[in-house]
Scaffold this motif. Structure first.
Motif, mmCIF file in Angstrom:
data_model
loop_
_atom_site.group_PDB
_atom_site.id
_atom_site.type_symbol
_atom_site.label_atom_id
_atom_site.label_comp_id
_atom_site.label_asym_id
_atom_site.label_seq_id
_atom_site.Cartn_x
_atom_site.Cartn_y
_atom_site.Cartn_z
ATOM 1 N N MET A 50 0.842 -1.204 0.000
ATOM 2 C CA MET A 50 0.000 0.000 0.000
ATOM 3 C C MET A 50 0.876 1.253 0.000
ATOM 4 S SD MET A 50 -2.877 1.503 -0.208
ATOM 5 C CE MET A 50 -4.062 0.189 -0.081
ATOM 6 N N ARG A 51 1.949 1.244 0.790
ATOM 7 C CA ARG A 51 2.857 2.405 0.797
ATOM 8 C C ARG A 51 3.461 2.609 -0.581
ATOM 9 N NH1 ARG A 51 4.756 0.037 5.471
ATOM 10 N NH2 ARG A 51 6.794 -0.336 4.513
ATOM 11 N N LEU A 52 3.854 1.520 -1.240
ATOM 12 C CA LEU A 52 4.417 1.618 -2.594
ATOM 13 C C LEU A 52 3.391 2.196 -3.557
ATOM 14 C CD1 LEU A 52 6.587 1.073 -4.748
ATOM 15 C CD2 LEU A 52 5.662 -1.265 -4.921
ATOM 16 N N LEU A 53 2.179 1.671 -3.531
ATOM 17 C CA LEU A 53 1.118 2.163 -4.419
ATOM 18 C C LEU A 53 0.860 3.652 -4.179
ATOM 19 C CD1 LEU A 53 -1.171 1.666 -6.470
ATOM 20 C CD2 LEU A 53 -2.617 1.042 -4.531
ATOM 21 N N LEU A 54 0.770 4.042 -2.911
ATOM 22 C CA LEU A 54 0.521 5.447 -2.597
ATOM 23 C C LEU A 54 1.705 6.330 -2.995
ATOM 24 C CD1 LEU A 54 -1.262 4.972 0.831
ATOM 25 C CD2 LEU A 54 -2.311 5.774 -1.307
ATOM 26 N N ARG A 55 2.925 5.850 -2.756
ATOM 27 C CA ARG A 55 4.108 6.625 -3.149
ATOM 28 C C ARG A 55 4.121 6.866 -4.660
ATOM 29 N NH1 ARG A 55 8.189 3.478 -1.422
ATOM 30 N NH2 ARG A 55 8.612 2.591 -3.461
ATOM 31 N N LEU A 56 3.822 5.826 -5.435
ATOM 32 C CA LEU A 56 3.808 5.969 -6.897
ATOM 33 C C LEU A 56 2.675 6.888 -7.360
ATOM 34 C CD1 LEU A 56 4.567 2.272 -7.921
ATOM 35 C CD2 LEU A 56 6.140 4.231 -7.978
ATOM 36 N N THR A 57 1.493 6.693 -6.798
ATOM 37 C CA THR A 57 0.325 7.504 -7.162
ATOM 38 C C THR A 57 0.560 8.977 -6.831
ATOM 39 O OG1 THR A 57 -1.173 5.641 -6.824
ATOM 40 C CG2 THR A 57 -2.140 7.849 -6.763
ATOM 41 N N LEU A 58 1.001 9.235 -5.622
ATOM 42 C CA LEU A 58 1.227 10.618 -5.196
ATOM 43 C C LEU A 58 2.429 11.226 -5.917
ATOM 44 C CD1 LEU A 58 0.575 10.103 -1.388
ATOM 45 C CD2 LEU A 58 -0.947 11.204 -3.048
ATOM 46 N N GLY A 59 3.445 10.428 -6.136
ATOM 47 C CA GLY A 59 4.623 10.907 -6.863
ATOM 48 C C GLY A 59 4.283 11.329 -8.279
ATOM 49 N N ARG A 60 3.447 10.547 -8.951
ATOM 50 C CA ARG A 60 3.015 10.907 -10.315
ATOM 51 C C ARG A 60 2.243 12.219 -10.325
ATOM 52 N NH1 ARG A 60 0.221 6.135 -11.066
ATOM 53 N NH2 ARG A 60 1.777 4.561 -10.717
ATOM 54 N N ALA A 61 1.587 12.528 -9.217
ATOM 55 C CA ALA A 61 0.820 13.774 -9.123
ATOM 56 C C ALA A 61 1.699 14.942 -8.670
ATOM 57 C CB ALA A 61 -0.346 13.598 -8.154
ATOM 58 N N GLY A 62 2.992 14.677 -8.455
ATOM 59 C CA GLY A 62 3.926 15.739 -8.122
ATOM 60 C C GLY A 62 4.216 15.922 -6.644
ATOM 61 N N PHE A 63 3.647 15.068 -5.798
ATOM 62 C CA PHE A 63 3.876 15.188 -4.363
ATOM 63 C C PHE A 63 5.194 14.544 -3.960
ATOM 64 C CE2 PHE A 63 -0.768 15.400 -4.679
ATOM 65 C CZ PHE A 63 -1.025 16.521 -3.904
ATOM 66 N N GLU A 64 5.858 15.135 -2.964
ATOM 67 C CA GLU A 64 6.990 14.494 -2.307
ATOM 68 C C GLU A 64 6.389 13.613 -1.224
ATOM 69 O OE1 GLU A 64 10.756 15.654 0.555
ATOM 70 O OE2 GLU A 64 9.690 17.252 -0.485
ATOM 71 N N VAL A 65 6.892 12.383 -1.091
ATOM 72 C CA VAL A 65 6.307 11.430 -0.157
ATOM 73 C C VAL A 65 7.354 10.915 0.819
ATOM 74 C CG1 VAL A 65 5.156 9.180 0.065
ATOM 75 C CG2 VAL A 65 4.577 10.696 -1.841
ATOM 76 N N THR A 66 6.994 10.927 2.094
ATOM 77 C CA THR A 66 7.764 10.266 3.149
ATOM 78 C C THR A 66 6.864 9.178 3.700
ATOM 79 O OG1 THR A 66 8.983 12.277 3.706
ATOM 80 C CG2 THR A 66 8.866 10.583 5.407
ATOM 81 N N GLU A 67 7.454 8.033 4.021
ATOM 82 C CA GLU A 67 6.668 6.899 4.491
ATOM 83 C C GLU A 67 6.948 6.573 5.948
ATOM 84 O OE1 GLU A 67 7.045 3.456 1.898
ATOM 85 O OE2 GLU A 67 7.539 4.782 0.240
ATOM 86 N N ALA A 68 5.920 6.074 6.628
ATOM 87 C CA ALA A 68 6.035 5.547 7.978
ATOM 88 C C ALA A 68 5.213 4.261 8.035
ATOM 89 C CB ALA A 68 5.524 6.551 9.003
ATOM 90 N N ALA A 69 5.781 3.209 8.645
ATOM 91 C CA ALA A 69 5.109 1.919 8.713
ATOM 92 C C ALA A 69 4.393 1.691 10.038
ATOM 93 C CB ALA A 69 6.115 0.794 8.469
ATOM 94 N N THR A 70 4.687 2.528 11.025
ATOM 95 C CA THR A 70 4.066 2.361 12.347
ATOM 96 C C THR A 70 3.612 3.713 12.874
ATOM 97 O OG1 THR A 70 6.105 2.721 13.604
ATOM 98 C CG2 THR A 70 5.651 0.453 12.884
ATOM 99 N N GLY A 71 2.780 3.662 13.891
ATOM 100 C CA GLY A 71 2.338 4.889 14.538
ATOM 101 C C GLY A 71 3.502 5.641 15.162
ATOM 102 N N GLU A 72 4.430 4.896 15.754
ATOM 103 C CA GLU A 72 5.594 5.514 16.374
ATOM 104 C C GLU A 72 6.429 6.270 15.347
ATOM 105 O OE1 GLU A 72 4.557 2.392 16.845
ATOM 106 O OE2 GLU A 72 4.243 2.201 19.003
ATOM 107 N N GLU A 73 6.646 5.651 14.172
ATOM 108 C CA GLU A 73 7.394 6.312 13.092
ATOM 109 C C GLU A 73 6.679 7.580 12.643
ATOM 110 O OE1 GLU A 73 8.218 3.688 9.815
ATOM 111 O OE2 GLU A 73 9.232 2.225 11.085
ATOM 112 N N ALA A 74 5.357 7.527 12.572
ATOM 113 C CA ALA A 74 4.585 8.704 12.162
ATOM 114 C C ALA A 74 4.742 9.835 13.169
ATOM 115 C CB ALA A 74 3.108 8.340 12.010
#
Length: 130
Positions: free
Chosen positions: A14-38
């Motif tokens: 899901m993070r990969l899909l969102l990163r690609l989708t948002l990246g294609r729309a011009g957004f810079e994306v940072t990912e977090a896999a847990t609540g603590e990371e967020a």
């Protein structure tokens, strides 16, 4: 309008899909896999929006919203919940905790981008008045 989005989801695909989708729309994306990371990411970087899953290991999405609400992070930082959770009343619950929008998975890419842009364009004062 693109900006910097924190994507919080424990599913790597899901993070990969969102990163690609948002990246294609011009957004810079940072990912977090847990609540603590967020929580750490928001403390140490500037984001224009957080795309938050609710079902996370450790600190869950609703607890994150509560912490950010108590700490004054929201409504200044728009948080859009993206979840597979089908509970009735979840939209109202997330909005009462500071979320700008509650979207259900799966969602079409174009719809997701449109809703993110709308959440980013909504002034904090407008959200507080709800």
């Amino acid at each position: 309008m693109p900006g910097h989005i924190l994507v919080v989801d424990d599913e790597p695909d899901m993070r990969l899909l969102l990163r690609l989708t948002l990246g294609r729309a011009g957004f810079e994306v940072t990912e977090a896999a847990t609540g603590e990371e967020a929580m750490t990411a928001v403390e140490h970087a500037s984001f224009d929006l957080v795309l938050l899953d609710l079902n996370l290991p450790g600190i869950g999405g609703l607890e994150i919203l509560d912490a950010w609400n108590d700490g004054g992070v929201v409504p200044a930082l728009p948080v859009v919940v993206l979840t597979a959770d089908a509970r009735l009343g979840l939209e109202e619950e997330t909005m009462s905790r500071g979320g700008r929008e509650c979207l259900r998975k799966p969602i079409a890419s174009a719809d997701l981008i449109e809703r993110i842009e709308a959440a980013m364009a909504t002034p904090a004062a407008t959200v507080e008045e709800r």
